[in-house]
Write an enzyme that holds these catalytic residues in place. Structure first.
Site: not given
Ligand code: GLA
Length: 392
Positions: A129, A177
């Site tokens: 994450g 991200d």
């Molecule tokens: C993941 C996805 C992002 C975003 C987050 C939740 O990290 O890659 O684009 O949607 O989840 O905010």
């Protein structure tokens, strides 16, 4: 895991694997989503940060079509090889997909790269994450840009990394991200707008507080998760509201009042998903104000509210994440915690007084072990600078 990747070590690894010197060196950080969960693909706002943990790529262009790619995480000491003419399809579970996807996205935009030898090292925890995949995509993008003289704007490089996920890997993720990995600012949060695709501004976290990451140890693998299903729910909610309110283009345009008024137009599940997004957008705006006002306690409260909405409305938490957030309320020093990123496992973030942080981490680890039988990883996370590249 190689915990201390540095430029020197990455370059030495290149020399060891290939017996020559690399031409370029790129580094891209992982990221933390501080507030604003799943708002990015709803054209909303997010507070995020790049972290000190990063992925580094050392690369040299070579003749022909054969590419060689070596990762410090891989098994064995032989690089993975592939032919530039044979990368149309992803191979399930292969880490090189992220890089191949980037090459395909560059080609779609009318440019191309030549063959290369490269090594990758990373300190970003994998599949947790913190966007290890975006860090790999962005560091590859930057290495290719320098080695092959390819130019795109920074938001377009972020889109190329996102395209690798969307079109090659098959996860319909937003831009958060890759965007955070590129635009991150040392010691600052970035307040991002995913409608205009820009950093509105940098926002300082209150002095005397640090971000602690605690891993739920539940592997979050978004390809196999409900991520895409959540996104569909958001789109369905927008489509329902749009019928009566044609100006609504995304959940960004929906206020709580409008959602409550029109909830009868949609499925209950889609309503709950939309409620999370609408709430998150509001919390981000409130969060920025709280930090500007120096009201760190109010900011911490918003983190707890965000988690509660994930748990109840978006249903992207899990018992281990809920436990970590509950636990935070009983340990001195913490003023807010929530899951961070896609969810369904992965990490939680905790806003903790810096003087208490070490002790806080100890207590989280021992309580988590007692409750789940598993060892959790905790990190006191420094906020780092966005991606960079240079000739070696
Ligand atoms: C993941 C996805 C992002 C975003 C987050 C939740 O990290 O890659 O684009 O949607 O989840 O905010």
């Amino acid at each position: 895991m190689n915990k201390t990747n540095t430029e020197k070590q990455t370059i030495e690894l290149f020399e060891k694997v290939y017996g020559s010197k690399p031409e370029v060196f790129a580094r891209a950080p992982g990221r933390l989503e501080i507030l604003g969960n799943h708002t990015d693909y709803n054209e909303g706002v997010v507070l995020s940060a790049a972290v000190n943990q990063s992925t580094e790529v050392a690369l040299k262009s070579v003749k022909g079509k054969k590419c060689r790619l070596f990762s410090s995480h891989q098994k064995g000491d032989k690089p993975v090889e592939f032919n530039l003419d044979e990368i149309d399809k992803a191979v399930k579970g292969d880490w090189t997909n992220y890089v191949k996807g980037v090459i395909c996205e560059i080609r779609k935009r009318g440019k191309d790269i030549g063959a290369f030898d490269a090594v990758v090292t990373s300190t970003v925890p994998l599949s947790a994450g913190m966007s290890s995949s975006a860090a790999l995509e962005v560091s590859s993008c930057y290495a290719f840009s320098k080695a092959f003289g390819i130019e795109f704007s920074s938001p377009d490089w972020a889109r190329i990394g996102q395209g690798s996920e969307n079109n090659y890997i098959g996860i319909k993720s937003g831009l958060l991200d890759q965007f955070s990995s590129i635009f991150g600012k040392k010691d600052s949060l970035i307040y991002c707008d995913f409608r205009t695709v820009e950093v509105i501004r940098n926002v300082k976290l209150h002095a005397g507080y640090v971000l602690v990451v605690a891993n739920s140890m539940v592997k979050h693998d978004l390809v196999d998760s409900d991520y895409n299903v959540r996104r569909q729910s958001c789109e369905k909610a927008v489509a329902a509201i749009k019928k009566k309110h044609p100006k609504v283009k995304a959940l960004r345009d929906v206020s709580l009042e409008l959602l409550e008024k029109e909830k009868g137009l949609m499925d209950r599940i889609d309503y709950l998903r939309a409620l999370h997004i609408v709430g998150e957008n509001t919390r981000v705006v409130q969060g920025v104000k709280a930090l500007d006002d120096g009201d760190v306690v109010a900011f911490g409260k918003l983190l707890y509210e965000s988690h509660e909405s994930s748990r109840k409305n978006f249903e992207n938490s899990c018992p281990e994440l809920d436990y970590l957030v509950e636990l935070s309320k009983s340990i001195p020093g913490c003023i807010g915690a929530r899951l961070s990123g896609g969810g369904f496992g992965g990490i939680s973030i905790h806003l903790v007084e810096d003087k208490q942080a070490e002790k806080y981490c100890d207590r989280i680890r021992s309580a988590f072990k007692l409750r789940t039988g598993k060892d959790t990883e905790t990190i006191i996370c420094g906020i780092g600078e966005g991606a960079t590249v240079k000739k070696v």
